[in-house]
Design a protein around this motif. Structure first.
Motif, short mmCIF file in Angstrom:
data_model
loop_
_atom_site.label_atom_id
_atom_site.label_comp_id
_atom_site.label_asym_id
_atom_site.label_seq_id
_atom_site.Cartn_x
_atom_site.Cartn_y
_atom_site.Cartn_z
N CYS A 86 0.83 -1.22 0.00
CA CYS A 86 0.00 0.00 0.00
C CYS A 86 0.86 1.26 0.00
CB CYS A 86 -0.92 0.00 1.22
SG CYS A 86 -2.17 -1.30 1.15
N LYS A 87 0.57 2.17 -0.94
CA LYS A 87 1.32 3.43 -1.01
C LYS A 87 0.86 4.43 0.05
CE LYS A 87 2.13 3.30 -6.02
NZ LYS A 87 1.69 3.95 -7.29
N LYS A 88 -0.41 4.33 0.43
CA LYS A 88 -0.96 5.23 1.47
C LYS A 88 -1.46 4.37 2.63
CE LYS A 88 -2.55 8.90 -1.62
NZ LYS A 88 -3.72 9.63 -2.15
N PRO A 89 -1.58 4.95 3.83
CA PRO A 89 -2.08 4.15 4.95
C PRO A 89 -3.46 3.59 4.60
CG PRO A 89 -1.17 6.22 5.75
CD PRO A 89 -1.21 6.33 4.25
N PRO A 90 -3.61 2.28 4.64
CA PRO A 90 -4.87 1.66 4.24
C PRO A 90 -5.85 1.54 5.42
CG PRO A 90 -3.30 -0.04 4.72
CD PRO A 90 -2.59 1.26 4.98
N LEU A 91 -7.04 1.09 5.06
CA LEU A 91 -8.04 0.67 6.04
C LEU A 91 -8.01 -0.86 6.05
CD1 LEU A 91 -10.53 1.34 7.88
CD2 LEU A 91 -11.93 1.22 5.81
N VAL A 92 -7.86 -1.45 7.22
CA VAL A 92 -7.85 -2.91 7.32
C VAL A 92 -9.28 -3.38 7.64
CG1 VAL A 92 -6.96 -4.88 8.60
CG2 VAL A 92 -5.44 -2.95 8.05
N ASN A 93 -9.78 -4.25 6.78
CA ASN A 93 -11.19 -4.70 6.86
C ASN A 93 -11.20 -6.22 6.97
OD1 ASN A 93 -13.90 -5.15 6.53
ND2 ASN A 93 -13.99 -4.57 4.37
N SER A 94 -11.16 -6.78 8.17
CA SER A 94 -11.46 -6.25 9.48
C SER A 94 -10.95 -7.20 10.55
CB SER A 94 -12.99 -6.11 9.64
OG SER A 94 -13.58 -7.39 9.43
N THR A 95 -11.02 -6.76 11.80
CA THR A 95 -10.76 -7.67 12.92
C THR A 95 -12.05 -7.85 13.73
OG1 THR A 95 -9.44 -8.07 14.93
CG2 THR A 95 -10.09 -5.80 14.52
N THR A 96 -12.16 -8.98 14.38
CA THR A 96 -13.20 -9.15 15.40
C THR A 96 -12.62 -8.74 16.75
OG1 THR A 96 -12.55 -11.39 15.99
CG2 THR A 96 -14.11 -11.16 14.15
N ALA A 97 -13.41 -8.92 17.80
CA ALA A 97 -12.93 -8.66 19.15
C ALA A 97 -12.40 -9.94 19.80
CB ALA A 97 -14.05 -8.05 20.00
N ALA A 98 -12.25 -11.00 19.03
CA ALA A 98 -11.63 -12.22 19.56
C ALA A 98 -10.17 -11.91 19.87
CB ALA A 98 -11.75 -13.36 18.56
#
Lengths: 257, 257
Positions: free
Chosen positions: B88-100
Protein backbone atom coordinates in the motif's frame (compact mmCIF):
# COMPACT_ATOMS: atom_id res chain seq x y z
CA UNK A 1 -47.28 4.61 10.60
CA UNK A 2 -50.10 7.07 11.09
CA UNK A 3 -50.35 9.26 8.00
CA UNK A 4 -52.11 12.60 8.21
CA UNK A 5 -52.95 13.93 4.74
CA UNK A 6 -52.05 17.61 4.47
CA UNK A 7 -53.80 18.62 1.25
CA UNK A 8 -57.15 20.07 2.40
CA UNK A 9 -55.65 23.38 3.44
CA UNK A 10 -56.59 26.84 2.21
CA UNK A 11 -52.87 27.46 1.74
CA UNK A 12 -53.49 25.61 -1.56
CA UNK A 13 -55.25 27.80 -4.15
CA UNK A 14 -57.87 25.22 -5.20
CA UNK A 15 -58.98 24.66 -1.61
CA UNK A 16 -59.02 28.37 -0.82
CA UNK A 17 -61.28 29.07 -3.80
CA UNK A 18 -63.51 26.12 -2.99
CA UNK A 19 -64.01 27.22 0.62
CA UNK A 20 -64.73 30.82 -0.39
CA UNK A 21 -67.30 29.62 -2.94
CA UNK A 22 -68.61 26.84 -0.68
CA UNK A 23 -67.95 24.38 -3.49
CA UNK A 24 -67.48 20.90 -1.96
CA UNK A 25 -65.98 19.23 -5.05
CA UNK A 26 -62.25 20.05 -4.66
CA UNK A 27 -62.37 19.09 -0.97
CA UNK A 28 -64.12 15.83 -1.74
CA UNK A 29 -61.77 14.98 -4.56
CA UNK A 30 -58.74 15.42 -2.27
CA UNK A 31 -60.52 13.56 0.53
CA UNK A 32 -61.07 10.55 -1.75
CA UNK A 33 -57.53 10.62 -3.15
CA UNK A 34 -55.91 10.86 0.27
CA UNK A 35 -58.14 8.15 1.75
CA UNK A 36 -57.28 5.88 -1.19
CA UNK A 37 -53.57 6.61 -0.58
CA UNK A 38 -53.96 5.19 2.92
CA UNK A 39 -54.28 8.26 5.13
CA UNK A 40 -55.29 7.59 8.73
CA UNK A 41 -56.45 11.16 9.26
CA UNK A 42 -57.42 13.87 6.80
CA UNK A 43 -56.21 17.26 7.95
CA UNK A 44 -58.65 20.12 7.40
CA UNK A 45 -57.29 23.66 7.62
CA UNK A 46 -59.40 26.78 7.20
CA UNK A 47 -56.41 29.10 7.45
CA UNK A 48 -57.02 32.83 7.12
CA UNK A 49 -60.01 32.43 4.81
CA UNK A 50 -62.46 32.75 7.69
CA UNK A 51 -62.48 32.94 11.47
CA UNK A 52 -65.83 31.17 11.74
CA UNK A 53 -66.05 27.74 13.28
CA UNK A 54 -69.07 27.08 11.09
CA UNK A 55 -66.86 27.32 7.99
CA UNK A 56 -64.45 24.74 9.44
CA UNK A 57 -67.45 22.55 10.32
CA UNK A 58 -68.68 22.90 6.72
CA UNK A 59 -65.29 21.71 5.42
CA UNK A 60 -65.35 18.71 7.75
CA UNK A 61 -68.88 17.80 6.69
CA UNK A 62 -67.94 17.83 3.00
CA UNK A 63 -65.04 15.47 3.67
CA UNK A 64 -67.15 13.15 5.82
CA UNK A 65 -69.81 13.00 3.11
CA UNK A 66 -67.42 10.99 0.91
CA UNK A 67 -64.90 9.19 3.19
CA UNK A 68 -64.89 7.53 6.62
CA UNK A 69 -61.37 8.63 7.49
CA UNK A 70 -61.14 10.53 10.80
CA UNK A 71 -60.47 14.26 10.65
CA UNK A 72 -57.46 16.20 11.86
CA UNK A 73 -58.82 19.62 12.92
CA UNK A 74 -56.04 22.02 12.02
CA UNK A 75 -56.53 25.16 14.09
CA UNK A 76 -54.93 26.93 17.01
CA UNK A 77 -58.14 28.83 17.87
CA UNK A 78 -60.30 27.56 20.72
CA UNK A 79 -63.57 28.91 19.26
CA UNK A 80 -63.02 27.20 15.92
CA UNK A 81 -62.04 23.95 17.61
CA UNK A 82 -65.07 23.99 19.92
CA UNK A 83 -67.49 24.32 17.02
CA UNK A 84 -65.67 22.15 14.47
CA UNK A 85 -65.22 19.18 16.80
CA UNK A 86 -69.02 18.86 17.10
CA UNK A 87 -69.15 18.10 13.37
CA UNK A 88 -66.76 15.13 13.61
CA UNK A 89 -68.36 11.69 13.27
CA UNK A 90 -65.28 9.93 14.68
CA UNK A 91 -62.88 11.05 17.42
CA UNK A 92 -60.60 13.51 15.63
CA UNK A 93 -56.98 14.52 16.01
CA UNK A 94 -56.67 18.12 17.18
CA UNK A 95 -53.79 19.89 15.42
CA UNK A 96 -52.50 21.49 17.69
CA UNK A 97 -51.78 22.96 21.10
CA UNK A 98 -48.55 24.48 22.37
CA UNK A 99 -47.33 24.06 25.94
CA UNK A 100 -48.37 27.64 26.76
CA UNK A 101 -50.58 27.46 29.85
CA UNK A 102 -53.60 29.31 28.43
CA UNK A 103 -53.60 27.20 25.28
CA UNK A 104 -53.37 23.90 27.18
CA UNK A 105 -56.13 25.03 29.57
CA UNK A 106 -58.39 25.71 26.59
CA UNK A 107 -57.64 22.70 24.40
CA UNK A 108 -57.17 19.68 26.66
CA UNK A 109 -60.65 19.71 28.27
CA UNK A 110 -62.25 19.76 24.80
CA UNK A 111 -60.03 16.88 23.68
CA UNK A 112 -61.00 14.92 26.80
CA UNK A 113 -64.73 15.53 26.26
CA UNK A 114 -64.63 14.15 22.71
CA UNK A 115 -62.17 11.27 23.35
CA UNK A 116 -60.02 12.95 20.73
CA UNK A 117 -56.27 12.89 20.25
CA UNK A 118 -54.07 15.99 20.10
CA UNK A 119 -50.78 17.13 18.65
CA UNK A 120 -48.64 18.89 21.26
CA UNK A 121 -45.94 21.37 20.26
CA UNK A 122 -43.08 22.02 22.72
CA UNK A 123 -43.47 25.79 22.42
CA UNK A 124 -44.12 28.07 25.38
CA UNK A 125 -44.67 31.79 25.91
CA UNK A 126 -40.97 32.31 25.04
CA UNK A 127 -41.25 30.56 21.68
CA UNK A 128 -39.66 27.41 20.29
CA UNK A 129 -36.59 26.22 22.19
CA UNK A 130 -33.45 25.73 20.09
CA UNK A 131 -32.23 22.66 21.99
CA UNK A 132 -33.56 19.16 22.68
CA UNK A 133 -33.51 19.42 26.49
CA UNK A 134 -35.98 22.32 26.69
CA UNK A 135 -38.25 20.78 24.04
CA UNK A 136 -38.39 17.55 26.04
CA UNK A 137 -39.17 19.55 29.20
CA UNK A 138 -42.13 21.24 27.46
CA UNK A 139 -43.28 17.89 26.06
CA UNK A 140 -43.36 16.58 29.63
CA UNK A 141 -45.59 19.54 30.58
CA UNK A 142 -47.97 18.65 27.74
CA UNK A 143 -48.19 15.06 28.96
CA UNK A 144 -48.75 16.17 32.56
CA UNK A 145 -51.63 18.37 31.41
CA UNK A 146 -53.08 15.49 29.38
CA UNK A 147 -53.04 13.21 32.44
CA UNK A 148 -54.58 15.93 34.60
CA UNK A 149 -57.45 16.26 32.11
CA UNK A 150 -57.95 12.53 31.63
CA UNK A 151 -56.50 12.35 28.13
CA UNK A 152 -54.56 9.05 27.79
CA UNK A 153 -50.86 9.67 27.04
CA UNK A 154 -51.11 7.63 23.84
CA UNK A 155 -53.72 10.11 22.61
CA UNK A 156 -50.98 12.74 22.65
CA UNK A 157 -48.88 13.17 19.51
CA UNK A 158 -45.68 14.99 20.46
CA UNK A 159 -44.08 17.04 17.71
CA UNK A 160 -40.31 17.67 17.90
CA UNK A 161 -40.85 20.71 15.58
CA UNK A 162 -39.14 20.30 12.24
CA UNK A 163 -37.45 23.52 11.05
CA UNK A 164 -36.33 24.51 7.54
CA UNK A 165 -32.99 22.95 6.64
CA UNK A 166 -32.10 25.88 4.42
CA UNK A 167 -32.34 28.46 7.20
CA UNK A 168 -31.73 26.53 10.43
CA UNK A 169 -29.44 23.73 9.35
CA UNK A 170 -28.33 22.72 12.86
CA UNK A 171 -31.93 22.03 13.89
CA UNK A 172 -32.48 18.83 11.87
CA UNK A 173 -30.14 16.90 14.16
CA UNK A 174 -31.61 18.51 17.31
CA UNK A 175 -35.07 17.37 16.17
CA UNK A 176 -33.82 13.76 15.86
CA UNK A 177 -32.38 13.94 19.39
CA UNK A 178 -35.68 15.36 20.66
CA UNK A 179 -37.78 12.66 19.00
CA UNK A 180 -35.61 9.90 20.49
CA UNK A 181 -36.40 11.07 24.01
CA UNK A 182 -40.20 11.40 23.66
CA UNK A 183 -41.16 7.71 24.08
CA UNK A 184 -39.45 7.68 27.49
CA UNK A 185 -41.72 10.40 28.89
CA UNK A 186 -44.86 8.35 29.55
CA UNK A 187 -46.35 4.88 29.56
CA UNK A 188 -48.24 4.20 27.35
CA UNK A 189 -45.79 6.07 25.14
CA UNK A 190 -47.02 9.14 23.29
CA UNK A 191 -46.98 9.13 19.50
CA UNK A 192 -44.29 11.14 17.73
CA UNK A 193 -45.45 13.25 14.80
CA UNK A 194 -44.09 16.01 12.60
CA UNK A 195 -45.02 18.32 9.78
CA UNK A 196 -42.50 16.85 7.36
CA UNK A 197 -42.43 19.37 4.53
CA UNK A 198 -41.10 22.12 6.82
CA UNK A 199 -37.68 20.55 6.42
CA UNK A 200 -37.54 21.26 2.68
CA UNK A 201 -39.08 24.73 2.75
CA UNK A 202 -37.62 26.86 -0.11
CA UNK A 203 -35.16 24.17 -1.16
CA UNK A 204 -34.62 22.52 -4.49
CA UNK A 205 -34.90 18.70 -4.26
CA UNK A 206 -37.84 18.96 -1.82
CA UNK A 207 -39.01 15.37 -2.20
CA UNK A 208 -35.54 13.89 -1.83
CA UNK A 209 -34.97 15.91 1.34
CA UNK A 210 -38.42 15.01 2.69
CA UNK A 211 -38.04 11.27 2.22
CA UNK A 212 -34.44 11.12 3.43
CA UNK A 213 -35.32 13.02 6.58
CA UNK A 214 -38.44 10.94 7.12
CA UNK A 215 -36.33 7.75 7.12
CA UNK A 216 -34.05 9.33 9.73
CA UNK A 217 -37.04 10.41 11.82
CA UNK A 218 -38.65 6.96 11.71
CA UNK A 219 -35.28 5.54 12.81
CA UNK A 220 -35.49 7.97 15.75
CA UNK A 221 -38.98 6.71 16.69
CA UNK A 222 -41.42 8.85 14.68
CA UNK A 223 -44.67 6.92 14.13
CA UNK A 224 -46.95 9.59 12.64
CA UNK A 225 -46.47 12.22 9.97
CA UNK A 226 -48.32 15.11 8.36
CA UNK A 227 -47.29 14.77 4.75
CA UNK A 228 -48.13 14.60 1.07
CA UNK A 229 -49.79 11.19 0.96
CA UNK A 230 -49.77 11.27 -2.84
CA UNK A 231 -45.95 11.17 -3.02
CA UNK A 232 -45.32 7.57 -4.13
CA UNK A 233 -41.62 7.58 -3.27
CA UNK A 234 -42.38 8.97 0.17
CA UNK A 235 -44.86 6.15 0.76
CA UNK A 236 -42.26 3.61 -0.38
CA UNK A 237 -39.85 5.11 2.15
CA UNK A 238 -42.49 4.82 4.88
CA UNK A 239 -43.25 1.17 4.06
CA UNK A 240 -39.56 0.28 3.95
CA UNK A 241 -38.73 2.14 7.15
CA UNK A 242 -41.62 0.41 8.93
CA UNK A 243 -40.16 -2.97 7.97
CA UNK A 244 -36.72 -1.91 9.15
CA UNK A 245 -38.18 -0.87 12.52
CA UNK A 246 -39.85 -4.31 12.71
CA UNK A 247 -43.34 -2.78 12.82
CA UNK A 248 -44.58 -4.87 9.88
CA UNK A 249 -43.65 -8.41 8.89
CA UNK A 250 -41.27 -8.50 5.93
CA UNK A 251 -42.62 -9.91 2.67
CA UNK A 252 -40.86 -9.67 -0.70
CA UNK A 253 -44.03 -8.22 -2.16
CA UNK A 254 -44.32 -5.39 0.34
CA UNK A 255 -44.26 -2.67 -2.34
CA UNK A 256 -47.57 -2.82 -4.19
CA UNK A 257 -47.09 -2.52 -7.93
CA UNK B 1 -19.15 10.48 4.74
CA UNK B 2 -16.35 8.02 4.11
CA UNK B 3 -17.34 5.77 1.22
CA UNK B 4 -15.61 2.43 0.77
CA UNK B 5 -16.21 1.04 -2.72
CA UNK B 6 -17.11 -2.63 -2.53
CA UNK B 7 -16.79 -3.71 -6.15
CA UNK B 8 -13.23 -5.16 -6.42
CA UNK B 9 -14.17 -8.43 -4.81
CA UNK B 10 -13.78 -11.92 -6.24
CA UNK B 11 -17.37 -12.54 -5.22
CA UNK B 12 -18.12 -10.77 -8.52
CA UNK B 13 -17.50 -12.99 -11.54
CA UNK B 14 -15.55 -10.44 -13.59
CA UNK B 15 -13.11 -9.81 -10.74
CA UNK B 16 -12.73 -13.51 -9.96
CA UNK B 17 -11.82 -14.28 -13.57
CA UNK B 18 -9.47 -11.31 -13.77
CA UNK B 19 -7.58 -12.36 -10.63
CA UNK B 20 -7.31 -15.97 -11.77
CA UNK B 21 -5.97 -14.84 -15.16
CA UNK B 22 -3.87 -12.01 -13.65
CA UNK B 23 -5.61 -9.60 -16.01
CA UNK B 24 -5.45 -6.10 -14.50
CA UNK B 25 -8.05 -4.48 -16.77
CA UNK B 26 -11.34 -5.28 -14.92
CA UNK B 27 -9.77 -4.26 -11.60
CA UNK B 28 -8.49 -1.01 -13.05
CA UNK B 29 -11.77 -0.21 -14.74
CA UNK B 30 -13.64 -0.59 -11.42
CA UNK B 31 -10.92 1.32 -9.58
CA UNK B 32 -11.32 4.28 -11.95
CA UNK B 33 -15.14 4.18 -11.84
CA UNK B 34 -15.28 4.02 -8.05
CA UNK B 35 -12.66 6.75 -7.62
CA UNK B 36 -14.62 8.95 -10.03
CA UNK B 37 -17.77 8.25 -7.99
CA UNK B 38 -16.05 9.74 -4.95
CA UNK B 39 -14.86 6.71 -2.99
CA UNK B 40 -12.53 7.45 -0.10
CA UNK B 41 -11.21 3.88 0.00
CA UNK B 42 -11.28 1.13 -2.59
CA UNK B 43 -11.91 -2.23 -1.00
CA UNK B 44 -9.87 -5.12 -2.40
CA UNK B 45 -11.03 -8.64 -1.61
CA UNK B 46 -9.23 -11.77 -2.77
CA UNK B 47 -11.87 -14.09 -1.32
CA UNK B 48 -11.41 -17.82 -1.80
CA UNK B 49 -9.58 -17.47 -5.11
CA UNK B 50 -6.18 -17.73 -3.42
CA UNK B 51 -4.68 -17.86 0.04
CA UNK B 52 -1.50 -16.08 -1.06
CA UNK B 53 -0.72 -12.62 0.21
CA UNK B 54 1.19 -12.02 -3.01
CA UNK B 55 -2.06 -12.31 -4.98
CA UNK B 56 -3.72 -9.69 -2.75
CA UNK B 57 -0.62 -7.50 -3.16
CA UNK B 58 -0.92 -7.91 -6.94
CA UNK B 59 -4.55 -6.75 -6.83
CA UNK B 60 -3.59 -3.69 -4.76
CA UNK B 61 -0.76 -2.82 -7.16
CA UNK B 62 -3.09 -2.92 -10.17
CA UNK B 63 -5.50 -0.53 -8.45
CA UNK B 64 -2.74 1.82 -7.35
CA UNK B 65 -1.35 1.90 -10.90
CA UNK B 66 -4.44 3.87 -12.00
CA UNK B 67 -5.86 5.72 -8.95
CA UNK B 68 -4.52 7.45 -5.82
CA UNK B 69 -7.43 6.38 -3.60
CA UNK B 70 -6.31 4.54 -0.44
CA UNK B 71 -6.96 0.80 -0.25
CA UNK B 72 -9.23 -1.11 2.09
CA UNK B 73 -7.55 -4.50 2.58
CA UNK B 74 -10.44 -6.91 2.89
CA UNK B 75 -9.15 -10.01 4.66
CA UNK B 76 -9.47 -11.73 8.01
CA UNK B 77 -6.16 -13.61 7.56
CA UNK B 78 -3.07 -12.28 9.30
CA UNK B 79 -0.63 -13.68 6.71
CA UNK B 80 -2.46 -12.04 3.82
CA UNK B 81 -2.71 -8.74 5.70
CA UNK B 82 0.98 -8.74 6.63
CA UNK B 83 2.05 -9.13 3.01
CA UNK B 84 -0.63 -7.01 1.35
CA UNK B 85 -0.14 -3.99 3.60
CA UNK B 86 3.45 -3.67 2.37
CA UNK B 87 2.11 -2.99 -1.11
CA UNK B 88 0.00 0.00 0.00
CA UNK B 89 1.32 3.43 -1.01
CA UNK B 90 -0.96 5.23 1.47
CA UNK B 91 -2.08 4.15 4.95
CA UNK B 92 -4.87 1.66 4.24
CA UNK B 93 -8.04 0.67 6.04
CA UNK B 94 -7.85 -2.91 7.32
CA UNK B 95 -11.19 -4.70 6.86
CA UNK B 96 -11.46 -6.25 9.48
CA UNK B 97 -10.76 -7.67 12.92
CA UNK B 98 -13.20 -9.15 15.40
CA UNK B 99 -12.93 -8.66 19.15
CA UNK B 100 -11.63 -12.22 19.56
CA UNK B 101 -8.38 -11.99 21.52
CA UNK B 102 -6.16 -13.87 19.05
CA UNK B 103 -7.42 -11.82 16.13
CA UNK B 104 -6.89 -8.49 17.91
CA UNK B 105 -3.41 -9.58 19.02
CA UNK B 106 -2.51 -10.33 15.41
CA UNK B 107 -4.09 -7.35 13.63
CA UNK B 108 -3.65 -4.28 15.85
CA UNK B 109 0.19 -4.29 15.95
CA UNK B 110 0.30 -4.41 12.13
CA UNK B 111 -2.20 -1.55 11.93
CA UNK B 112 -0.09 0.46 14.38
CA UNK B 113 3.14 -0.16 12.42
CA UNK B 114 1.63 1.15 9.18
CA UNK B 115 -0.39 4.05 10.68
CA UNK B 116 -3.38 2.32 9.16
CA UNK B 117 -7.03 2.38 10.21
CA UNK B 118 -9.09 -0.72 10.99
CA UNK B 119 -12.68 -1.89 10.98
CA UNK B 120 -13.61 -3.59 14.26
CA UNK B 121 -16.46 -6.08 14.45
CA UNK B 122 -18.11 -6.67 17.84
CA UNK B 123 -17.86 -10.45 17.49
CA UNK B 124 -16.08 -12.67 19.98
CA UNK B 125 -15.34 -16.38 20.32
CA UNK B 126 -19.08 -16.92 20.99
CA UNK B 127 -20.15 -15.23 17.75
CA UNK B 128 -22.20 -12.10 17.06
CA UNK B 129 -24.27 -10.87 20.00
CA UNK B 130 -27.98 -10.39 19.31
CA UNK B 131 -28.36 -7.28 21.48
CA UNK B 132 -26.88 -3.79 21.52
CA UNK B 133 -25.42 -3.97 25.05
CA UNK B 134 -23.05 -6.86 24.31
CA UNK B 135 -22.05 -5.39 20.94
CA UNK B 136 -21.13 -2.13 22.66
CA UNK B 137 -19.16 -4.06 25.28
CA UNK B 138 -17.12 -5.80 22.56
CA UNK B 139 -16.65 -2.48 20.76
CA UNK B 140 -15.14 -1.10 23.97
CA UNK B 141 -12.71 -4.05 24.01
CA UNK B 142 -11.65 -3.22 20.46
CA UNK B 143 -10.99 0.40 21.41
CA UNK B 144 -9.05 -0.65 24.52
CA UNK B 145 -6.85 -2.88 22.37
CA UNK B 146 -6.33 -0.03 19.88
CA UNK B 147 -5.18 2.30 22.67
CA UNK B 148 -2.88 -0.38 24.09
CA UNK B 149 -1.23 -0.77 20.67
CA UNK B 150 -0.98 2.96 19.97
CA UNK B 151 -3.70 3.07 17.32
CA UNK B 152 -5.65 6.36 17.72
CA UNK B 153 -9.31 5.74 18.52
CA UNK B 154 -10.37 7.71 15.45
CA UNK B 155 -8.45 5.21 13.31
CA UNK B 156 -10.94 2.58 14.49
CA UNK B 157 -14.11 2.10 12.44
CA UNK B 158 -16.66 0.31 14.61
CA UNK B 159 -19.21 -1.80 12.76
CA UNK B 160 -22.59 -2.42 14.44
CA UNK B 161 -23.01 -5.50 12.15
CA UNK B 162 -25.90 -5.14 9.76
CA UNK B 163 -27.92 -8.37 9.39
CA UNK B 164 -30.33 -9.43 6.63
CA UNK B 165 -33.77 -7.86 7.09
CA UNK B 166 -35.45 -10.83 5.48
CA UNK B 167 -34.13 -13.37 7.98
CA UNK B 168 -33.41 -11.37 11.14
CA UNK B 169 -35.94 -8.58 11.02
CA UNK B 170 -35.58 -7.51 14.65
CA UNK B 171 -31.86 -6.82 14.17
CA UNK B 172 -32.18 -3.66 12.02
CA UNK B 173 -33.42 -1.68 15.02
CA UNK B 174 -30.81 -3.23 17.35
CA UNK B 175 -28.09 -2.12 14.92
CA UNK B 176 -29.37 1.48 15.05
CA UNK B 177 -29.30 1.37 18.87
CA UNK B 178 -25.76 -0.04 18.75
CA UNK B 179 -24.50 2.63 16.35
CA UNK B 180 -25.91 5.43 18.52
CA UNK B 181 -23.80 4.32 21.47
CA UNK B 182 -20.45 3.98 19.65
CA UNK B 183 -19.42 7.66 19.60
CA UNK B 184 -19.64 7.78 23.40
CA UNK B 185 -16.98 5.08 23.83
CA UNK B 186 -13.85 7.12 23.16
CA UNK B 187 -12.49 10.60 22.53
CA UNK B 188 -11.64 11.22 19.74
CA UNK B 189 -14.77 9.31 18.71
CA UNK B 190 -14.34 6.19 16.58
CA UNK B 191 -15.88 6.14 13.11
CA UNK B 192 -19.03 4.10 12.59
CA UNK B 193 -19.12 1.94 9.47
CA UNK B 194 -21.23 -0.86 8.05
CA UNK B 195 -21.50 -3.22 5.12
CA UNK B 196 -24.76 -1.80 3.89
CA UNK B 197 -25.95 -4.37 1.36
CA UNK B 198 -26.24 -7.06 4.04
CA UNK B 199 -29.56 -5.47 5.00
CA UNK B 200 -31.17 -6.26 1.63
CA UNK B 201 -29.70 -9.75 1.15
CA UNK B 202 -32.17 -11.93 -0.85
CA UNK B 203 -34.86 -9.24 -0.89
CA UNK B 204 -36.67 -7.64 -3.77
CA UNK B 205 -36.37 -3.83 -3.74
CA UNK B 206 -32.70 -4.05 -2.66
CA UNK B 207 -31.77 -0.49 -3.55
CA UNK B 208 -34.83 1.02 -1.85
CA UNK B 209 -34.08 -0.93 1.32
CA UNK B 210 -30.38 -0.02 1.17
CA UNK B 211 -30.92 3.72 0.82
CA UNK B 212 -33.77 3.90 3.36
CA UNK B 213 -31.69 2.05 5.94
CA UNK B 214 -28.61 4.14 5.15
CA UNK B 215 -30.56 7.33 5.94
CA UNK B 216 -31.62 5.81 9.27
CA UNK B 217 -28.04 4.74 10.02
CA UNK B 218 -26.62 8.19 9.22
CA UNK B 219 -29.28 9.63 11.53
CA UNK B 220 -27.92 7.26 14.19
CA UNK B 221 -24.36 8.52 13.66
CA UNK B 222 -22.90 6.35 10.89
CA UNK B 223 -20.14 8.24 9.06
CA UNK B 224 -18.62 5.55 6.84
CA UNK B 225 -20.11 2.88 4.61
CA UNK B 226 -19.04 -0.06 2.46
CA UNK B 227 -21.41 0.23 -0.46
CA UNK B 228 -22.09 0.32 -4.17
CA UNK B 229 -20.63 3.71 -4.99
CA UNK B 230 -22.16 3.56 -8.47
CA UNK B 231 -25.74 3.68 -7.12
CA UNK B 232 -26.78 7.25 -7.94
CA UNK B 233 -29.85 7.29 -5.69
CA UNK B 234 -27.76 5.95 -2.82
CA UNK B 235 -25.26 8.78 -3.31
CA UNK B 236 -28.12 11.30 -3.37
CA UNK B 237 -29.32 9.86 -0.08
CA UNK B 238 -25.81 10.19 1.38
CA UNK B 239 -25.45 13.82 0.27
CA UNK B 240 -28.90 14.72 1.60
CA UNK B 241 -28.38 12.92 4.91
CA UNK B 242 -25.03 14.67 5.37
CA UNK B 243 -26.75 18.05 5.01
CA UNK B 244 -29.44 17.01 7.46
CA UNK B 245 -26.77 16.03 9.99
CA UNK B 246 -25.16 19.46 9.45
CA UNK B 247 -21.91 17.92 8.20
CA UNK B 248 -21.95 19.94 4.97
CA UNK B 249 -23.21 23.47 4.34
CA UNK B 250 -26.57 23.52 2.58
CA UNK B 251 -26.63 24.88 -0.98
CA UNK B 252 -29.58 24.56 -3.36
CA UNK B 253 -27.22 23.07 -5.93
CA UNK B 254 -25.98 20.28 -3.70
CA UNK B 255 -27.07 17.52 -6.08
CA UNK B 256 -24.77 17.61 -9.10
CA UNK B 257 -26.69 17.21 -12.34
Amino acid sequence: MIIIGERINTGFKDIKEAVMAHDPKPLQEWARKQAAAGCDYIDVNLGAVSSKGSDMAWMIEQVQAVVDTPISIDTNKEAILAEAIKACKKPPLVNSTTAAQAKMDAFFPIVADYHASIIGLPIDEAGTPKNAEKRVELAALLLAKAMECGVPTDHVFLDPIVMPLKFLQDQAKVVLETARQYPLLADPAPHIVCGLSNISNKTLHKKLIDRTYLAMLIGAGLDAVIADAMDVELRQTILTAELLMNRQIYADSYIPA
